[in-house]
Design an enzyme around this catalytic site. Structure first.
Site, PDB file in Angstrom:
ATOM      1  N   ASP A 106      24.817 129.020 -49.863  1.00 44.76           N
ATOM      2  CA  ASP A 106      24.409 127.891 -50.703  1.00 44.76           C
ATOM      3  C   ASP A 106      25.400 126.725 -50.564  1.00 44.76           C
ATOM      4  OD1 ASP A 106      26.187 129.811 -51.822  1.00 44.76           O
ATOM      5  OD2 ASP A 106      26.089 128.801 -53.763  1.00 44.76           O
ATOM      6  N   TYR A 129      34.601 125.282 -45.912  1.00 42.44           N
ATOM      7  CA  TYR A 129      33.856 126.542 -45.740  1.00 42.44           C
ATOM      8  C   TYR A 129      32.376 126.218 -45.461  1.00 42.44           C
ATOM      9  CZ  TYR A 129      31.340 130.753 -47.265  1.00 42.44           C
ATOM     10  OH  TYR A 129      30.472 131.815 -47.350  1.00 42.44           O
TER      11      TYR A 129
HETATM   12  P1  NDP Z   1      33.306 139.543 -47.439  1.00 38.94           P
HETATM   13  O1  NDP Z   1      34.445 138.587 -47.542  1.00 38.94           O
HETATM   14  O2  NDP Z   1      33.178 140.656 -48.391  1.00 38.94           O
HETATM   15  O3  NDP Z   1      33.277 140.181 -45.982  1.00 38.94           O
HETATM   16  C1  NDP Z   1      33.549 139.434 -44.837  1.00 38.94           C
HETATM   17  C2  NDP Z   1      34.052 140.408 -43.796  1.00 38.94           C
HETATM   18  O4  NDP Z   1      34.385 139.644 -42.627  1.00 38.94           O
HETATM   19  C3  NDP Z   1      35.319 141.146 -44.229  1.00 38.94           C
HETATM   20  O5  NDP Z   1      35.189 142.519 -43.943  1.00 38.94           O
HETATM   21  C4  NDP Z   1      36.405 140.507 -43.373  1.00 38.94           C
HETATM   22  O6  NDP Z   1      37.415 141.409 -43.022  1.00 38.94           O
HETATM   23  C5  NDP Z   1      35.606 140.144 -42.144  1.00 38.94           C
HETATM   24  N1  NDP Z   1      36.299 139.170 -41.325  1.00 38.94           N
HETATM   25  C6  NDP Z   1      37.052 138.112 -41.700  1.00 38.94           C
HETATM   26  N2  NDP Z   1      37.549 137.494 -40.624  1.00 38.94           N
HETATM   27  C7  NDP Z   1      37.087 138.178 -39.544  1.00 38.94           C
HETATM   28  C8  NDP Z   1      37.267 138.052 -38.150  1.00 38.94           C
HETATM   29  N3  NDP Z   1      38.031 137.112 -37.607  1.00 38.94           N
HETATM   30  N4  NDP Z   1      36.636 138.939 -37.341  1.00 38.94           N
HETATM   31  C9  NDP Z   1      35.883 139.934 -37.859  1.00 38.94           C
HETATM   32  N5  NDP Z   1      35.697 140.118 -39.158  1.00 38.94           N
HETATM   33  C10 NDP Z   1      36.285 139.239 -39.993  1.00 38.94           C
HETATM   34  O7  NDP Z   1      31.992 138.652 -47.428  1.00 38.94           O
HETATM   35  P2  NDP Z   1      30.530 139.002 -47.970  1.00 38.94           P
HETATM   36  O8  NDP Z   1      30.130 140.346 -47.509  1.00 38.94           O
HETATM   37  O9  NDP Z   1      30.486 138.674 -49.401  1.00 38.94           O
HETATM   38  O10 NDP Z   1      29.687 137.883 -47.195  1.00 38.94           O
HETATM   39  C11 NDP Z   1      28.743 138.215 -46.189  1.00 38.94           C
HETATM   40  C12 NDP Z   1      28.117 136.927 -45.697  1.00 38.94           C
HETATM   41  O11 NDP Z   1      27.503 136.248 -46.773  1.00 38.94           O
HETATM   42  C13 NDP Z   1      29.095 135.940 -45.068  1.00 38.94           C
HETATM   43  O12 NDP Z   1      28.483 135.324 -43.983  1.00 38.94           O
HETATM   44  C14 NDP Z   1      29.331 134.927 -46.175  1.00 38.94           C
HETATM   45  O13 NDP Z   1      29.682 133.658 -45.640  1.00 38.94           O
HETATM   46  C15 NDP Z   1      27.962 134.908 -46.820  1.00 38.94           C
HETATM   47  N6  NDP Z   1      27.987 134.482 -48.216  1.00 38.94           N
HETATM   48  C16 NDP Z   1      28.849 135.093 -49.099  1.00 38.94           C
HETATM   49  C17 NDP Z   1      28.905 134.680 -50.415  1.00 38.94           C
HETATM   50  C18 NDP Z   1      29.831 135.309 -51.397  1.00 38.94           C
HETATM   51  O14 NDP Z   1      29.776 134.960 -52.587  1.00 38.94           O
HETATM   52  N7  NDP Z   1      30.672 136.261 -50.994  1.00 38.94           N
HETATM   53  C19 NDP Z   1      28.006 133.606 -50.916  1.00 38.94           C
HETATM   54  C20 NDP Z   1      27.127 133.064 -49.912  1.00 38.94           C
HETATM   55  C21 NDP Z   1      27.137 133.499 -48.621  1.00 38.94           C
HETATM   56  P3  NDP Z   1      38.784 141.394 -43.858  1.00 38.94           P
HETATM   57  O15 NDP Z   1      38.421 141.722 -45.262  1.00 38.94           O
HETATM   58  O16 NDP Z   1      39.594 142.432 -43.149  1.00 38.94           O
HETATM   59  O17 NDP Z   1      39.326 139.990 -43.713  1.00 38.94           O
END
Ligand code: NDP
Length: 297
Positions: A106, A129
């Site tokens: 969003d 972001y």
């Molecule tokens: P999280 O932050 O829970 O998970 C993101 C994951 O990406 C983590 O496991 C993190 O690992 C990993 N990560 C970060 N950097 C890297 C990298 N360089 N290479 C590989 N992995 C990486 O996010 P969500 O599950 O909540 O979000 C899922 C999707 O939804 C994302 O695309 C996010 O942008 C989108 N989204 C999320 C919202 C929210 O409120 N969370 C709202 C709207 C959209 P580590 O923890 O080790 O860094």
């Protein structure tokens, strides 16, 4: 069918490990290297080699740089992970003739007005972001691969660091909480996102014309303040010992953060529901389930 899942330990990635399992063989990676495979979105050489080695039919990218405030000072890394890596993944997906499943936010919108945003509305992010997430979307769409991009909002999971789990922690530590009341959206469970992903992917595999961008959020709307009241009220009703006595509604302008955030995060989900004949439950039902799990009730 072979599915390469990136970001397996995030809120959504963790639930996808469950929901994708019945669809085929899932090769799930976190941001490290395992069995010679690299899941680090900041490592273009390793990532490209991994996709070429695995040759998946579907890539599901749940990995992202999600630290919204830190992205203001780490804009290069945020763009690399959320933008450039998506371009690389999308190019490789197109070369394989595979599908790319991806998540966006969003926060690509500027939050004006009070009408829920549609997929066709112009994006205009307020923070880095959001800029990086929009760049990722645009790269995927331009690549020519088959894709499903889900824009979602306010994600929570029992396993994860999110607003609801933070509110429970703060309510155990502080007597007074000041919570923003003029940002409105829909808390959306990682479990719902993962289930909708699996169900819609299964349909899209048979009907490639469904390739596209979709808004995916639980039904209904609430402010962060209302969400906090709901979480804390639920915990109190469960007999949880909390310290908090007062929750004050405040305005966004009274809580300055490095990243500006949209006031209107409402997402119009008609396209997703109509295209895939799916139902999106109200946000309260999912939050209640998650709280019952966290509070072990
Ligand atoms: P999280 O932050 O829970 O998970 C993101 C994951 O990406 C983590 O496991 C993190 O690992 C990993 N990560 C970060 N950097 C890297 C990298 N360089 N290479 C590989 N992995 C990486 O996010 P969500 O599950 O909540 O979000 C899922 C999707 O939804 C994302 O695309 C996010 O942008 C989108 N989204 C999320 C919202 C929210 O409120 N969370 C709202 C709207 C959209 P580590 O923890 O080790 O860094």
């Amino acid at each position: 069918m072979k599915i390469l899942l990136l970001g397996k330990n995030g809120q959504v990635g963790w639930e996808l490990q469950r929901s994708l399992a019945p669809l085929g063989q899932v090769i799930a990676l976190d941001c490290g290297t395992a069995f010679g495979l690299c899941g680090d979105l900041a490592d273009p050489v390793g990532l490209r080699a991994t996709i070429r080695e695995v040759k998946p039919d579907v890539i599901v990218n749940a990995a992202a740089y999600t630290a919204v405030d830190r992205a203001e000072s780490e804009s290069e890394l945020a763009s690399k992970v959320n933008g450039l890596a998506c371009q690389l993944i999308a190019e490789e997906t197109a070369n394989l003739g595979a599908w790319l499943i991806h998540y966006s936010s969003d926060y690509v919108f500027d939050g004006r007005g009070s009408v829920p945003w549609s997929e066709s509305d112009a994006a205009s992010p307020l923070n880095h972001y959001g800029v990086s997430k929009l760049a990722g979307e645009q790269a995927i769409i331009a690549s020519g691969c088959k894709y499903l991009i889900y824009r979602t909002s306010w994600v929570y999971a029992a396993r994860g660091d999110n607003f609801a789990t933070n509110m429970l922690r703060l309510a155990r530590e502080r007597e007074v909480l000041n919570i923003i009341n003029d940002q409105v959206g829909a808390p959306t469970g990682a479990d719902l996102i993962a289930d909708i992903t699996a169900l819609s992917l299964q349909q899209a595999l048979k009907r490639p014309e469904l390739s596209g961008l979709y808004h995916l959020a639980a039904a209904g709307e609430v402010s962060w303040y209302g969400y906090a009241q709901y979480v804390i009220g639920f915990a109190q009703a469960c007999g949880e010992q909390l310290v908090v006595k007062t929750i004050n509604p405040i305005k966004t302008c009274d809580y300055p953060t490095p990243a500006r955030r949209p006031l209107n995060s409402r997402l119009n989900t008609h396209k997703l529901r109509d295209s895939f004949s799916l139902h999106l439950p109200d946000w309260q039902s999912g939050v209640s389930r998650m709280l019952a799990e966290v509070l072990d009730k």
